[in-house]
Scaffold this motif. Structure first.
Motif, PDB file in Angstrom:
ATOM      1  N   HIS A 467      46.282  49.960  17.214  1.00 51.11           N
ATOM      2  CA  HIS A 467      45.321  50.479  18.180  1.00 51.11           C
ATOM      3  C   HIS A 467      45.275  51.990  18.066  1.00 51.11           C
ATOM      4  O   HIS A 467      46.294  52.642  17.848  1.00 51.11           O
ATOM      5  CB  HIS A 467      45.708  50.095  19.623  1.00 51.11           C
ATOM      6  CG  HIS A 467      44.617  50.397  20.605  1.00 51.11           C
ATOM      7  ND1 HIS A 467      44.407  51.652  21.123  1.00 51.11           N
ATOM      8  CD2 HIS A 467      43.648  49.606  21.140  1.00 51.11           C
ATOM      9  CE1 HIS A 467      43.362  51.627  21.940  1.00 51.11           C
ATOM     10  NE2 HIS A 467      42.875  50.391  21.968  1.00 51.11           N
ATOM     11  N   TRP A 469      43.766  55.439  20.105  1.00 47.52           N
ATOM     12  CA  TRP A 469      43.091  56.109  21.230  1.00 47.52           C
ATOM     13  C   TRP A 469      42.608  57.446  20.697  1.00 47.52           C
ATOM     14  O   TRP A 469      43.413  58.242  20.214  1.00 47.52           O
ATOM     15  CB  TRP A 469      44.070  56.338  22.378  1.00 47.52           C
ATOM     16  CG  TRP A 469      44.501  55.093  23.068  1.00 47.52           C
ATOM     17  CD1 TRP A 469      43.925  54.507  24.155  1.00 47.52           C
ATOM     18  CD2 TRP A 469      45.640  54.275  22.733  1.00 47.52           C
ATOM     19  NE1 TRP A 469      44.624  53.376  24.509  1.00 47.52           N
ATOM     20  CE2 TRP A 469      45.687  53.205  23.659  1.00 47.52           C
ATOM     21  CE3 TRP A 469      46.620  54.332  21.734  1.00 47.52           C
ATOM     22  CZ2 TRP A 469      46.664  52.218  23.616  1.00 47.52           C
ATOM     23  CZ3 TRP A 469      47.597  53.345  21.684  1.00 47.52           C
ATOM     24  CH2 TRP A 469      47.598  52.301  22.627  1.00 47.52           C
ATOM     25  N   SER A 471      40.246  61.081  21.015  1.00 49.55           N
ATOM     26  CA  SER A 471      39.562  62.027  21.903  1.00 49.55           C
ATOM     27  C   SER A 471      39.066  63.212  21.086  1.00 49.55           C
ATOM     28  O   SER A 471      39.568  63.477  19.989  1.00 49.55           O
ATOM     29  CB  SER A 471      40.512  62.496  23.014  1.00 49.55           C
ATOM     30  OG  SER A 471      41.635  63.141  22.454  1.00 49.55           O
ATOM     31  N   GLY A 482      35.544  56.897  18.490  1.00 48.50           N
ATOM     32  CA  GLY A 482      36.137  56.391  19.732  1.00 48.50           C
ATOM     33  C   GLY A 482      37.291  55.442  19.413  1.00 48.50           C
ATOM     34  O   GLY A 482      37.817  55.436  18.288  1.00 48.50           O
ATOM     35  N   ASN A 483      37.664  54.628  20.373  1.00 47.14           N
ATOM     36  CA  ASN A 483      38.853  53.773  20.205  1.00 47.14           C
ATOM     37  C   ASN A 483      38.593  52.574  19.281  1.00 47.14           C
ATOM     38  O   ASN A 483      37.486  52.053  19.214  1.00 47.14           O
ATOM     39  CB  ASN A 483      39.311  53.244  21.561  1.00 47.14           C
ATOM     40  CG  ASN A 483      39.790  54.369  22.460  1.00 47.14           C
ATOM     41  OD1 ASN A 483      39.876  55.523  22.046  1.00 47.14           O
ATOM     42  ND2 ASN A 483      40.102  54.028  23.699  1.00 47.14           N
ATOM     43  N   TRP A 484      39.677  52.172  18.616  1.00 45.87           N
ATOM     44  CA  TRP A 484      39.627  51.000  17.730  1.00 45.87           C
ATOM     45  C   TRP A 484      40.816  50.096  18.061  1.00 45.87           C
ATOM     46  O   TRP A 484      41.874  50.559  18.500  1.00 45.87           O
ATOM     47  CB  TRP A 484      39.784  51.404  16.271  1.00 45.87           C
ATOM     48  CG  TRP A 484      38.693  52.190  15.637  1.00 45.87           C
ATOM     49  CD1 TRP A 484      38.450  53.534  15.794  1.00 45.87           C
ATOM     50  CD2 TRP A 484      37.714  51.723  14.696  1.00 45.87           C
ATOM     51  NE1 TRP A 484      37.383  53.910  15.005  1.00 45.87           N
ATOM     52  CE2 TRP A 484      36.913  52.821  14.320  1.00 45.87           C
ATOM     53  CE3 TRP A 484      37.452  50.468  14.141  1.00 45.87           C
ATOM     54  CZ2 TRP A 484      35.861  52.713  13.408  1.00 45.87           C
ATOM     55  CZ3 TRP A 484      36.410  50.378  13.228  1.00 45.87           C
ATOM     56  CH2 TRP A 484      35.616  51.485  12.878  1.00 45.87           C
ATOM     57  N   ASN A 506      35.631  48.432  16.676  1.00 44.71           N
ATOM     58  CA  ASN A 506      35.372  49.770  17.207  1.00 44.71           C
ATOM     59  C   ASN A 506      34.828  49.651  18.631  1.00 44.71           C
ATOM     60  O   ASN A 506      33.725  50.105  18.932  1.00 44.71           O
ATOM     61  CB  ASN A 506      34.371  50.480  16.286  1.00 44.71           C
ATOM     62  CG  ASN A 506      34.177  51.950  16.608  1.00 44.71           C
ATOM     63  OD1 ASN A 506      33.210  52.553  16.181  1.00 44.71           O
ATOM     64  ND2 ASN A 506      35.094  52.546  17.374  1.00 44.71           N
ATOM     65  N   TYR A 507      35.635  49.051  19.497  1.00 39.94           N
ATOM     66  CA  TYR A 507      35.157  48.738  20.854  1.00 39.94           C
ATOM     67  C   TYR A 507      34.897  49.973  21.691  1.00 39.94           C
ATOM     68  O   TYR A 507      34.163  49.928  22.676  1.00 39.94           O
ATOM     69  CB  TYR A 507      36.165  47.823  21.565  1.00 39.94           C
ATOM     70  CG  TYR A 507      37.388  48.564  22.053  1.00 39.94           C
ATOM     71  CD1 TYR A 507      37.456  49.036  23.362  1.00 39.94           C
ATOM     72  CD2 TYR A 507      38.476  48.795  21.211  1.00 39.94           C
ATOM     73  CE1 TYR A 507      38.574  49.728  23.816  1.00 39.94           C
ATOM     74  CE2 TYR A 507      39.575  49.484  21.641  1.00 39.94           C
ATOM     75  CZ  TYR A 507      39.627  49.956  22.944  1.00 39.94           C
ATOM     76  OH  TYR A 507      40.719  50.647  23.376  1.00 39.94           O
ATOM     77  N   GLY A 508      35.481  51.109  21.291  1.00 45.30           N
ATOM     78  CA  GLY A 508      35.375  52.314  22.119  1.00 45.30           C
ATOM     79  C   GLY A 508      34.249  53.240  21.701  1.00 45.30           C
ATOM     80  O   GLY A 508      34.167  54.365  22.205  1.00 45.30           O
ATOM     81  N   ASN A 509      33.377  52.791  20.792  1.00 43.91           N
ATOM     82  CA  ASN A 509      32.314  53.679  20.336  1.00 43.91           C
ATOM     83  C   ASN A 509      31.356  53.994  21.487  1.00 43.91           C
ATOM     84  O   ASN A 509      30.953  53.089  22.220  1.00 43.91           O
ATOM     85  CB  ASN A 509      31.544  53.035  19.175  1.00 43.91           C
ATOM     86  CG  ASN A 509      30.776  54.063  18.361  1.00 43.91           C
ATOM     87  OD1 ASN A 509      29.989  54.832  18.895  1.00 43.91           O
ATOM     88  ND2 ASN A 509      31.042  54.081  17.070  1.00 43.91           N
ATOM     89  N   GLU A 510      31.007  55.284  21.620  1.00 47.04           N
ATOM     90  CA  GLU A 510      30.109  55.705  22.695  1.00 47.04           C
ATOM     91  C   GLU A 510      28.759  55.007  22.600  1.00 47.04           C
ATOM     92  O   GLU A 510      28.122  54.708  23.606  1.00 47.04           O
ATOM     93  CB  GLU A 510      29.895  57.227  22.600  1.00 47.04           C
ATOM     94  CG  GLU A 510      30.194  57.957  23.872  1.00 47.04           C
ATOM     95  CD  GLU A 510      30.031  59.455  23.689  1.00 47.04           C
ATOM     96  OE1 GLU A 510      29.041  59.887  23.096  1.00 47.04           O
ATOM     97  OE2 GLU A 510      30.938  60.178  24.158  1.00 47.04           O
ATOM     98  N   GLN A 515      29.516  49.354  18.532  1.00 45.08           N
ATOM     99  CA  GLN A 515      30.772  48.684  18.906  1.00 45.08           C
ATOM    100  C   GLN A 515      30.869  47.403  18.080  1.00 45.08           C
ATOM    101  O   GLN A 515      30.585  46.310  18.552  1.00 45.08           O
ATOM    102  CB  GLN A 515      30.797  48.403  20.395  1.00 45.08           C
ATOM    103  CG  GLN A 515      30.882  49.686  21.222  1.00 45.08           C
ATOM    104  CD  GLN A 515      30.855  49.439  22.716  1.00 45.08           C
ATOM    105  OE1 GLN A 515      30.758  48.297  23.161  1.00 45.08           O
ATOM    106  NE2 GLN A 515      30.934  50.489  23.508  1.00 45.08           N
TER     107      GLN A 515
END
Lengths: 567, 288
Positions: A467, A469, A471, A482-484, A506-510, A515
């Motif tokens: 995972h 995180w 920024s 973003g987050n993966w 890539n669930y955290g893509n803006e 995503q």
């Protein structure tokens, strides 16, 4: 000798039976590989349509050795090149051929050859197939073993550029001395000392109507390796004469119309006439259960190519070894560091310690802990005028290129389970490393768990969970991924079959449309030196890096087949 | 003793070789001169070079490359025709503005793929191979143009045009005189260029890495006769022989005729190597 002379005089028929006999005593070896991919258009991930549908890269090496004589050829085919490889590879043919004699005192290679002087700071000709790099020399190499422990190597020729040769003529000489073998009485010494020195020259005539560009550019290096017991220290210092080149366009902007320095920006009129230099020092200590290393690297204008107008990975003469740890876990490869040859200052420290087995912390089988830290920054420079600058030797600027702190703990839990846990904290200057703008420094915190289960004598299962995180700085104008999250399962059946499935999400893509899942299903068969792999994958765009050198790979979807063998 | 002599001899050879190998030219100031190329001899037909600047609105480094192209054209007045061809990944509007203007063309994309472009900015100077590649980096353009201008013109290309506003039709006449023998593979291409379009362009020299009101110049907009033009003569042209060819094109409604120019160039196809090389180029304003 007489027999050879007769053959050369054209009496081939008389020589053939003898030649055939001798040829039969030689050894033929080689290897071959075919990588083919069938592409499907996948507009969601940006995978563009491939008109040919299928693309293929292939090669075969054939080498023949007879006593002190070696000869070989390589056939390559790019019909057409796989995505991500330079289209100029398109075609097929014999790309590499050589003949070599290696005597006790003198060795001669004609045709193509690879060579490296020291750690490569002033010269490395090499092939890295994964990156599409092949800057093989085409010319002549002579080695002279002057004495036990003293060897000289001379080279002359041009470097390969796809299916042609580069513009510049490369000449070089290298000397290696092993003092323990060379100096009587040092054979039994506890201190081992090797010294080396290299000199390389590139000749390329210039007819630039505005700039005075040097036709001859020289570079040299000196180095020493000293070891005593578990201690080892290696140091290499290199220099390069004035070499205004295409690489300046990306690192030196000269002065703008108001007279202010324009740095680290593209300015095609921004040739720099500074000389180059590099310092590389690595100290290591190792004993049972403990390894420590400290490294320092400083590069200032060390991009050296056999064509001053070459860019990207073309025709490189200098190889600037990476100081940062080369990560292999999938999500950590989202942030690969590529060496900045025209200016960087790097430090790295690494400690590996195995907590003894049987101790309360070490457990029944022992536990290995690896801690690594690396930081690379820009050089502290100040402009003198539009064409030259001054750089501080030890001073490093506040411009961070890359920082990496990572900890890896691995432990065998029982006779059938082995586990590894990693944590990475990365600060990655995407604008500098990838030549983009607006992203700034990206901070990524990554955790990785990697567990191997031996299910039976023949069957094992390896699983990975990762995972990241991510920024960015507030000043960033472009959003990064973003987050993966990532999962992998790899089943090994006997010694021949491997089945691997993994997915990056890539669930955290803006951008909600991005995503996406990027997945691969692969099965591999291995029998000795033969390997066949078939996979279906959906791959994200990104950089692939080997040894601090990177290549951009576009997004793609499709079926890939890889077949390789050696003999 | 023998070993000692051998070592000394080898050391001497090595030292001598090292001095030879590290030889380098030291350049002292001035590093740069204005590049006065002297007066152009107008008594004979001058060689005119075609500089194709492959570019894209999402390419950070392309505006600076265009400045180099402009500098080259200024250095050699009337001897260089520059064309900005938007093609490839970085010319995709999604790189900067998903709903933005798409300057890519079928011809531009075909040339980008056929000549093996993979990154921007890059270009071609008369499509001549330099160091094994027709695609050359920006820093090579100046030297390649200088080399090409040392050649004699092998063809004289004269262009005239009219523009009919009501039908938005451009009529072009190109006259070609062979100044030496031209092979049967000699072809003529005629292109429409436009300047003055204002739209966003990436530029990493600017704050935010972008210029919102970038003025595009010399942009390839359309071809009168496809990606590779028309054959001049099925049997080639003898020295002194002339031909005149007419072309017409209806301008897209987005094009502003006053800002358009016509570029014509003669090029040859080498059947053995598969290479296409430009021999001579010419440019006029539409309507001249």
């Amino acid at each position: 000798m007489r027999k050879v002379g007769l053959c050369l005089l054209g009496l081939a028929a008389a020589c053939l039976p003898t030649q055939a006999q001798e040829l039969s005593q030689g050894r033929l070896s080689g290897n071959a590989q075919v990588d083919a991919q069938y592409y499907v258009q996948d507009t969601v991930i940006g995978a563009e349509d491939v008109p040919q549908d299928g693309l293929m890269n292939a090669f075969m090496n054939l080498n023949y050795a007879l006593g002190d004589f070696n000869a070989g050829v390589r056939y390559e085919a790019y019909l057409d090149p796989l995505l991500g490889f330079d289209p100029r590879f398109q075609g097929q043919g014999i790309s590499y051929r050589f003949a070599e004699y290696s005597g006790d005192v003198v060795g001669v290679t004609v045709g193509n050859f690879y060579e490296q002087f020291g750690s490569g700071l002033v010269f490395r000709s090499y092939e890295e197939r994964q990156l599409g790099i092949d800057n093989a020399m085409d010319g002549l190499r002579v080695r002279v073993n002057a004495l036990d422990g003293l060897q000289f190597t001379g080279i002359i020729g041009k470097q390969r550029s796809y299916w042609n040769l580069g513009a510049g003529l490369v000449r070089g000489l290298n000397a290696e001395a092993d003092l323990n073998a060379l100096i009587p009485g040092m054979e039994e010494s506890d201190v081992a000392i090797q010294l080396g020195a290299s000199a390389v020259n590139r000749f390329q005539a210039s007819n630039h109507p505005k700039y005075s560009l040097p036709d001859n550019v020289g570079a040299g290096s000196v180095r020493a390796n000293i070891s005593y017991g578990g201690f080892n220290i290696f140091a290499e210092f290199a220099f390069k004469s004035q070499d205004p080149s295409a690489s300046d366009q990306y690192f030196w902007g000269g002065l703008d119309s108001t007279g202010s320095p324009v740095a680290a920006e593209f300015n095609p009129s921004g040739y720099s006439f500074n000389r180059g230099n590099a310092q590389l020092v690595t100290a290591t200590y190792s004993e049972r259960g403990l390894g420590v290393s400290l490294s320092m690297k400083r590069l200032d204008r060390m991009d050296f190519r056999s064509d001053r107008n070459a860019t990207v990975n073309d025709l490189t003469m200098s190889f600037l070894p990476p100081l940062t740890k080369q990560h292999t876990y999938r999500l950590a490869t989202l942030y690969p560091y590529a060496t900045q040859p025209n200016g960087e200052f790097g430090l790295q420290g690494e400690v590996t310690y195995t907590i003894p087995r049987g101790s309360s912390l070490g457990g029944k089988y022992g536990t290995t802990v690896n801690v690594n830290f690396a930081q690379v920054t820009a050089l502290d420079t100040s402009h003198v005028d539009a064409y030259t600058y001054e750089s501080q030797f030890m001073g490093n600027s506040d411009d961070l290129f890359f920082r990496d702190f990572n900890v890896e703990i691995s432990r065998k839990l029982n006779s059938d389970v082995k586990a590894m846990l990693s944590f990475f904290h990365l600060d990655y200057n995407k604008d500098v490393v990838e030549g983009k703008s607006g992203y700034g420094i990206i901070t990524a915190d990554i955790v990785v768990a990697d567990v191997l289960f031996n299910l039976s004598d023949d069957v094992s299962l390896r699983v990975e969970a990762q995972h990241v995180w991510e920024s960015q700085e507030e000043t960033a104008t472009e959003s990064n991924y973003g987050n993966w999250m990532y999962g992998l399962a790899e089943l090994t059946l006997g010694s021949n079959w491997f089945v691997t499935v993994f997915d990056e999400y890539n669930y955290g893509n803006e951008n909600e449309k991005k995503q996406l899942h990027y997945y691969t299903i692969q099965t591999t068969f291995v029998e000795g030196a033969q390997r066949v792999a078939l996979s279906w994958s959906r791959q994200r765009e990104g950089l692939v890096c080997v040894g601090g050198v990177c290549r951009n790979v576009p997004a793609s979807s499709g079926l890939a087949l890889s077949v390789s063998t050696s003999f | 003793m023998k070993n000692r002599m051998q070592t000394l001899l080898l050391m001497a050879i090595t030292t001598g070789s090292l001095l030879f190998m590290v030889s380098c030219d030291t350049v002292t100031e001035p590093y740069y001169s204005a590049g006065d190329t002297g007066p152009v001899d107008t008594s004979s037909v001058q060689k005119v070079v075609l500089l194709e600047d492959f570019t894209g609105i999402g390419c950070n480094n392309c505006p600076a490359a265009s400045e180099v192209a402009a500098d080259i054209a200024d250095t050699y007045p009337d001897q260089v025709v520059t064309v900005a061809i938007h093609a490839g990944h970085f010319a995709d509007p999604r790189q900067i503005d998903p709903g933005g203007v798409d300057y890519r063309t079928e011809v531009g994309t075909q040339l980008y793929n056929d000549f093996g472009f993979s990154s921007l900015p890059n270009g071609m100077v008369d499509r001549v191979e330099h160091a094994g590649s027709q695609v050359t980096s920006v820093s090579a353009w100046f030297e390649n143009v200088a080399s090409q201008l040392e050649l004699d013109a092998v063809a004289d290309v004269q262009v005239s045009s009219t523009y009919e506003e009501s039908s938005r039709t451009a009529d072009v006449t190109v006259g070609i005189e062979a100044l030496s023998v031209l092979p049967a593979t000699a072809q003529i291409s005629v292109w429409l260029l436009e300047s003055g379009m204002i739209s966003p362009q990436k530029d990493n020299r600017q704050p935010g890495g972008k210029v919102d009101d970038y003025v595009h110049k010399h942009m390839f907009r359309a071809s009168f006769n496809g990606a590779y033009g028309d054959v001049l003569s099925a049997t080639g042209m003898a020295e002194g022989e002339s031909v005149e060819v007419d072309f017409d094109l209806v301008l897209d409604e987005k094009f502003v005729a006053e800002n358009c120019s016509i570029v014509a160039f003669v090029h040859v196809y080498d059947e053995l190597t598969g290479e296409r090389t430009v021999l001579q180029a010419a440019e006029i304003h539409l309507g001249d």
